[in-house]
Design an enzyme around this catalytic site. Structure first.
Site, short mmCIF file in Angstrom:
data_model
loop_
_atom_site.label_atom_id
_atom_site.label_comp_id
_atom_site.label_asym_id
_atom_site.label_seq_id
_atom_site.Cartn_x
_atom_site.Cartn_y
_atom_site.Cartn_z
N HIS A 189 0.83 -1.20 0.00
CA HIS A 189 0.00 0.00 0.00
C HIS A 189 0.87 1.26 0.00
O HIS A 189 1.90 1.32 0.68
CB HIS A 189 -0.93 0.01 1.22
CG HIS A 189 -1.98 -1.06 1.17
ND1 HIS A 189 -3.34 -0.78 1.18
CD2 HIS A 189 -1.89 -2.41 1.12
CE1 HIS A 189 -4.01 -1.91 1.12
NE2 HIS A 189 -3.15 -2.92 1.10
N ARG B 24 6.52 -12.41 24.43
CA ARG B 24 6.01 -11.45 25.42
C ARG B 24 4.88 -10.58 24.89
O ARG B 24 4.14 -10.00 25.68
CB ARG B 24 7.16 -10.57 25.94
CG ARG B 24 8.18 -11.35 26.76
CD ARG B 24 9.22 -10.43 27.39
NE ARG B 24 10.12 -11.19 28.25
CZ ARG B 24 11.24 -11.77 27.82
NH1 ARG B 24 11.58 -11.67 26.54
NH2 ARG B 24 12.00 -12.46 28.65
N ASP C 225 -0.34 -20.11 -0.70
CA ASP C 225 0.48 -20.36 -1.89
C ASP C 225 1.88 -20.88 -1.54
O ASP C 225 2.69 -21.13 -2.43
CB ASP C 225 0.59 -19.10 -2.75
CG ASP C 225 1.23 -17.93 -2.01
OD1 ASP C 225 1.58 -18.07 -0.82
OD2 ASP C 225 1.37 -16.85 -2.64
N HIS D 189 3.49 -16.71 0.80
CA HIS D 189 3.09 -15.72 1.80
C HIS D 189 3.20 -16.25 3.23
O HIS D 189 3.52 -15.49 4.15
CB HIS D 189 1.65 -15.28 1.54
CG HIS D 189 1.52 -14.27 0.44
ND1 HIS D 189 1.61 -14.61 -0.89
CD2 HIS D 189 1.32 -12.93 0.49
CE1 HIS D 189 1.46 -13.51 -1.62
NE2 HIS D 189 1.29 -12.48 -0.82
N ASP E 123 -6.12 -13.02 -2.96
CA ASP E 123 -5.43 -11.73 -3.05
C ASP E 123 -4.91 -11.52 -4.47
O ASP E 123 -3.83 -10.96 -4.69
CB ASP E 123 -4.30 -11.64 -2.03
CG ASP E 123 -3.89 -10.20 -1.72
OD1 ASP E 123 -4.66 -9.28 -2.04
OD2 ASP E 123 -2.80 -10.00 -1.17
#
Length: 388
Positions: free
Chosen positions: A143, A229, A250, A253, A277
């Site tokens: 993005h 943690r 796939d 990813h 996607d």
């Protein structure tokens, strides 16, 4: 011609159980029953298949493009038609065209295109997925950081209005950049809120779930990871039983071992489901594409920006199902549920999607003996037939 259609000659998986020597009965685009092959009503028009299996049509909640077009580059009705048709050849009978982070103007155009697709009843169109722009820059993935921004009142109003124009609306937001009050308003309006591209702590993510978020976008990718943690978004998703999560299966990813661990951890009723996607390359042989002015290269089963960042996936739904069977070792019926029933449950449409029991829309796929897509049917009408 009879209004009653009987499809025979293939083993039938109704989304829950397998039926042998049976016929799928369809009337007015809906499943009206599964009967023994010898009990098909005399007035039915019969389609006989030469073996293989009938399975529920696949549902893909994250589809950026297909057939050579990308929704961000061309947020129009015709683009939606092209995307839906491209994915039908891989067994997808219902999908959410997905718009990733972009300008307000492009968002408005995408919503208008979705409204037009709804009005015209585009086969395979299920609604919209707006992935961004209200994300975390720290977990931006592909993005554009220049377009990522907090949600303001105008954004919220626009989303609430959009929900009235499309049958289903899914919004991906970061848990730390959208407030619980905004999430609650979206959820109350019937918008499915998914946490993704988020660097939030497990506590912040849990607050988003408490406010109404019910899903996670592409589990493990572009989110804070499970640590000793700090459990991060991943830990919060796995421990919250009612939360669903999309998965890009796939082998690129997410590592197969990590997928296996997640499946063991996720007890339900919220389930992990498959998404592609996919970008514009699906159903084509194109090697490069453009997003927000940046070039994406298709190579070795992946789509990447010049710096190596994954940019969507070179994946279709039948290949995702096959990966879950052959690389993860899932039984075929469970892999099929991950591509049909579970995404339907995730967005609240399982009453008539994701299975082939009476009352369901007659969306189904004929797979041959090698589990290749032989034909795809939407509302009882064949929309794709493999060559040969």
């Amino acid at each position: 011609m009879s209004d009653l259609l009987a499809v025979t000659g293939a083993r039938i998986f109704d989304g829950h159980d397998w039926q042998d020597d049976a016929a799928l009965l369809i009337e007015f685009g809906q499943v009206c029953g599964i009967v023994q092959a010898g009990a098909v009503p005399a007035n039915a028009e019969t389609v006989h298949l030469a073996g293989g299996m009938l399975v529920p049509g696949f549902i893909d909640l994250q589809v950026n493009g297909g057939g050579g077009v990308l929704f961000n580059n061309d947020p129009t009705l015709e683009c939606i038609r092209t995307i839906c048709a491209a994915h039908a050849q891989f067994g997808t009978t219902a999908l959410l065209p997905t718009l990733i982070t972009d300008t307000v103007e492009v968002n408005i155009r995408a919503i208008a295109a979705g409204a037009a697709a709804t009005t015209q009843g585009v086969p395979g169109f299920l609604g919209l997925h707006l992935e961004g722009p209200h994300l975390s820059i720290a977990r931006k993935g592909t993005h554009d950081p220049a377009l990522i921004r907090p949600m303001d009142d105008a954004d919220l109003s626009r989303l609430l209005a959009a929900r009235q124009q499309v049958p289903n609306l899914l919004c991906t937001v970061a848990a730390e950049t959208v407030t619980p009050a905004q999430i609650a308003a979206l959820s109350a309006a019937g918008i499915v809120v998914s946490i993704g591209h988020s660097d939030a702590s497990a506590g912040t993510t849990a607050a988003a779930f408490a406010a109404g978020a019910s899903m996670a976008t592409h589990l493990f990718n572009a989110m804070s990871q499970l640590g000793n943690r700090e459990p991060g978004v991943v830990g919060a998703v796995l421990v919250h039983d009612n939360v669903f999560a999309g998965l890009i299966a796939d082998g690129i990813h997410v590592h197969p071992t990590t997928i296996d661990i997640a499946l063991r951890a996720k007890s339900g009723p919220g389930r992990i489901f498959l998404v592609t996607d996919a970008m514009s390359q699906t159903g084509t042989d194109i090697k490069t594409l453009t997003l927000n002015g940046r070039t994406i290269t298709r190579s070795d089963g992946a789509l990447r920006l010049a710096d190596g960042t994954l940019a969507g996936a070179d994946l279709d739904m039948i290949d995702a199902v096959e990966f879950m069977c052959t690389s993860i070792g899932l039984p075929l019926d469970e892999a099929l549920r991950m591509a049909s029933l579970y995404p339907a449950q995730a967005i609240g449409i399982a009453a008539d999607h994701g299975h082939l029991r009476p009352g369901a829309i007659a969306n189904f796929v004929h797979l041959d003996a090698a589990r290749h897509v032989a034909s795809t049917w939407i509302a009882g009408t064949k929309v794709y037939q493999a060559a040969g």
